[in-house]
Design an enzyme around this catalytic site. Sequence first.
Site, short mmCIF file in Angstrom:
data_model
loop_
_atom_site.label_atom_id
_atom_site.label_comp_id
_atom_site.label_asym_id
_atom_site.label_seq_id
_atom_site.Cartn_x
_atom_site.Cartn_y
_atom_site.Cartn_z
N CYS A 1 3.09 50.36 5.48
CA CYS A 1 4.32 49.26 4.72
C CYS A 1 3.95 49.24 3.35
CB CYS A 1 4.76 48.51 5.62
SG CYS A 1 6.17 47.40 4.54
N TYR B 1 -6.47 0.93 6.96
CA TYR B 1 -5.09 0.54 6.14
C TYR B 1 -5.49 -1.30 7.72
CZ TYR B 1 -2.13 3.59 8.40
OH TYR B 1 -1.97 4.06 9.09
N CYS C 1 9.89 49.84 4.35
CA CYS C 1 9.53 51.01 4.24
C CYS C 1 9.85 51.35 5.61
CB CYS C 1 8.69 51.07 4.75
SG CYS C 1 8.06 49.72 6.46
N CYS D 1 12.08 47.06 9.12
CA CYS D 1 11.63 47.21 7.59
C CYS D 1 12.53 46.73 6.44
CB CYS D 1 10.26 47.10 8.09
SG CYS D 1 9.79 46.17 6.01
N ASP E 1 1.82 9.68 3.81
CA ASP E 1 2.19 10.84 5.20
C ASP E 1 1.11 11.93 5.86
OD1 ASP E 1 4.66 11.95 6.20
OD2 ASP E 1 5.04 13.50 4.23
N CYS F 1 6.79 43.49 10.45
CA CYS F 1 7.05 45.15 9.58
C CYS F 1 6.03 45.46 11.08
CB CYS F 1 7.16 45.39 8.87
SG CYS F 1 6.70 47.05 8.78
N LYS G 1 11.13 3.54 2.13
CA LYS G 1 10.73 4.78 2.15
C LYS G 1 11.37 5.46 1.30
CE LYS G 1 10.78 6.94 6.07
NZ LYS G 1 9.71 7.92 6.87
N GLU H 1 0.87 -0.99 0.21
CA GLU H 1 -0.06 0.03 0.24
C GLU H 1 0.87 1.22 -0.05
OE1 GLU H 1 -1.28 -0.12 3.73
OE2 GLU H 1 -2.62 -2.44 3.19
N LYS I 1 2.21 4.60 1.38
CA LYS I 1 2.00 4.68 3.08
C LYS I 1 2.18 6.45 2.83
CE LYS I 1 5.91 4.87 6.85
NZ LYS I 1 5.67 5.66 7.21
S1 IVH Z 1 0.72 -0.36 8.44
C1 IVH Z 1 1.94 -1.36 12.62
N1 IVH Z 1 -0.21 1.48 6.37
O1 IVH Z 1 3.13 4.91 8.63
C2 IVH Z 1 1.82 -0.29 12.46
N2 IVH Z 1 1.00 2.18 7.89
O2 IVH Z 1 6.03 4.31 9.90
C3 IVH Z 1 0.97 -0.42 10.84
N3 IVH Z 1 1.16 4.25 6.99
O3 IVH Z 1 2.26 4.94 11.91
C4 IVH Z 1 1.25 0.65 10.35
N4 IVH Z 1 0.15 4.79 5.66
O4 IVH Z 1 0.81 6.27 10.18
C5 IVH Z 1 -0.07 1.42 7.86
N5 IVH Z 1 -0.68 2.13 4.54
C6 IVH Z 1 -0.45 2.01 5.43
C7 IVH Z 1 0.33 3.45 5.93
C8 IVH Z 1 0.26 3.24 7.43
C9 IVH Z 1 1.23 5.82 6.28
C10 IVH Z 1 1.93 5.63 8.61
C11 IVH Z 1 1.21 5.38 9.53
C12 IVH Z 1 2.34 4.44 10.64
C13 IVH Z 1 3.13 4.64 9.99
C14 IVH Z 1 4.69 3.73 10.08
#
Ligand code: IVH
Length: 672
Positions: free
Chosen positions: A435, A230, A415, A412, A118, A430, A318, A114, A116
């Site tokens: 200004c 997830y 101005c 500033c 942010d 400022c 990552k 999946e 990840k």
């Molecule tokens: S699974 C046991 N799935 O990444 C932990 N985490 O670095 C299960 N995150 O704390 C996490 N997308 O905040 C999982 N598809 C995804 C994710 C995901 C983002 C974040 C989540 C987790 C952190 C871990």
Amino acid sequence: MREDAEKQIKVLRYNIERHNYLYYVEAKPEISDTEYDNLYRELVELEKKHPELVTPESPTQRVGGAPLEGFEHVTHEIPMLSIDNTYNADDLREFDARTKRFLGTDEPFDYVVEPKIDGVAATLIYENGRLVRGATRGDGTTGDDVTSNLRTVKAIPLALATRGKQIAVPARIEARGEIYMTRAELDRLNSVRREAGDAPFANPRNATAGTLKLLDSRECAKRRLSAFFYGLGVYEGPEIAFHHQVLETFRTLGLPVNPEYRKLSSIDEVIRFAQEWAGKRHTLPYEIDGLVVKVDSFDLQRRLGRTAKAPRSMIAYKYPAEQARSRVKDIRVQVGKTGILTPVADLEPVQLAGTTVKRASLHNFDEIRRKDIRVGDEVLVEKAGEIIPQVVSVVAAAESDRRKPFAPPDTCPVCGGPVVQEEGEVYLHCGNLDCPAQLKERLQYFASRNAMDIEGLGQAVIDQLVDKGLVKDPSDLYGLDAADVEKLERMGKKSSQNLVNAIEASKSAGLERLLAALTIHHVGTALATTLARHFRTLDALTAASVDELSDIRDVGEIIAKSIVSFFSSEHNSEVIAKLRDAGVSMQATGAAVEEGPLAGETFVFTGTLSSMGRPEAEALVRALGGKASSSVSAATDFVVAGEKAGSKRAKAEKLGVKVIDEADFLRKVGKK
Ligand code: IVH
């Protein structure tokens, strides 16, 4: 009549939920935003006529409620673990080999991969299909109860449904996922923040975390957060044996699942998928910082178990933050329209994440000092989810011509006005209302619909008025006559006269609009109205102390100080005096703040009430002007103890807070 309405409400709710599902889960909307808004408005109208038919799960109940005093802590029934990170294909192969070694097998098994996201991890608990609680991950053991904020997130269903599928709604299900903000929403939010003089968020994760921390869920509702789920926590329902079944169950129940997930049958396929996304990830409307690879079978997951902090069945892959080296040619200080001074590094052009970077944000002067960035230095520049590239560190300091440390300006740069720093803030401003860097923007805001509402005073006219020196501060607008305006480009006799008339008419706009128009740091239109209705005249407001201001709802100490500092500036006082002399009204037009019968009283509910649910009781308190809080403190006036009242009752007794029963409460709210 009532039955008709009840039926109509049911149909509307069904349709709204269905379109929500199509939009957030299926990503296949069938109607336009306007059509959706119309359905929603229709429901609001009907519910207004029949308030007794409002339920906590109604789509209208996402707008947020009165601010909380703080978040309750929630202990997760199953800890929310973290995951280990990997950064390259070799690491992924090593993970696969380790997993097989641990299981003592060479047999292939499936992985689910999946994106990840942010954002910020959160957990939702549904009981009998109803959202009962939402919390942040916190330290993994204990998080914050942010239910009222999460209820405002439209992607999160308030009630689960099976949409005709052959499965039952689980008695209890905990869905874990990521709350996030799209890049487009972050851009929108940041431009609003810049306009209001607030610092923009550096990336979607910070923006999401900051939004979930808001104690006022109405503010949270204004920022459009999204969510993908997830992970399964507590679960009482039909058996699930694979992770991909969790994802499919979530989708069926109406919980959004990232559509990009894949079930893959070997680590080579996983690696190929990861490489594919490394190039494509910037095309998604939200930021991802990698992928998460999970063993699909729950049986294998159980056998693999966990280490102290992470399950052995999952790994994060990552993507490296994109970085490049460049040299600082100059450090400039920009003045934003609200007066914030921002240092910016001019760089030798360099390619980074698909764009040529020539500038990088240095955020604020503390940051320059901390990283010791000086002109001539070779620096590392990075784009990691942030919109604007950042200077990460100095790689090589300029030797021979290494200049002095960069000193923040005390006047500033535009101005020459005084530079001020408010207590508790890192930003320098400022302090000069006029200004030139700010003047045009301020005038535009002054004339805007939310403020003095002067029709015909747009950017083109303002630019000319300022450039010709006819207007040096907002009060000068009131000295303009039709002959002055006619001399401007593209202004005829009629339009000039219209503009002068509109300026004249704005004199009676009233204190509410005037306060908004002055662009006092932290004071937007809503607060301007509150202040105007509280103090009634500008003189009364000007005379108020920080303490008096802090007593007003929605005004904290920082805002109070900002208001006092604004009015104590000699320059601002002069502009206000000139506005007054010109005949601009400094009186509130609207009625004083309306006070309900429970105004000033704070209620906390504990245990179960027999006549209504807790959200309903809290809504009732708010409707009557009171405050409903989830935690007991010395500021609580009443703790309403229902059946099986717990620790809050004990706390109330310890603090000497009055405890009343349900019957007392119903009498207080006129229901008995
Ligand atoms: S699974 C046991 N799935 O990444 C932990 N985490 O670095 C299960 N995150 O704390 C996490 N997308 O905040 C999982 N598809 C995804 C994710 C995901 C983002 C974040 C989540 C987790 C952190 C871990």
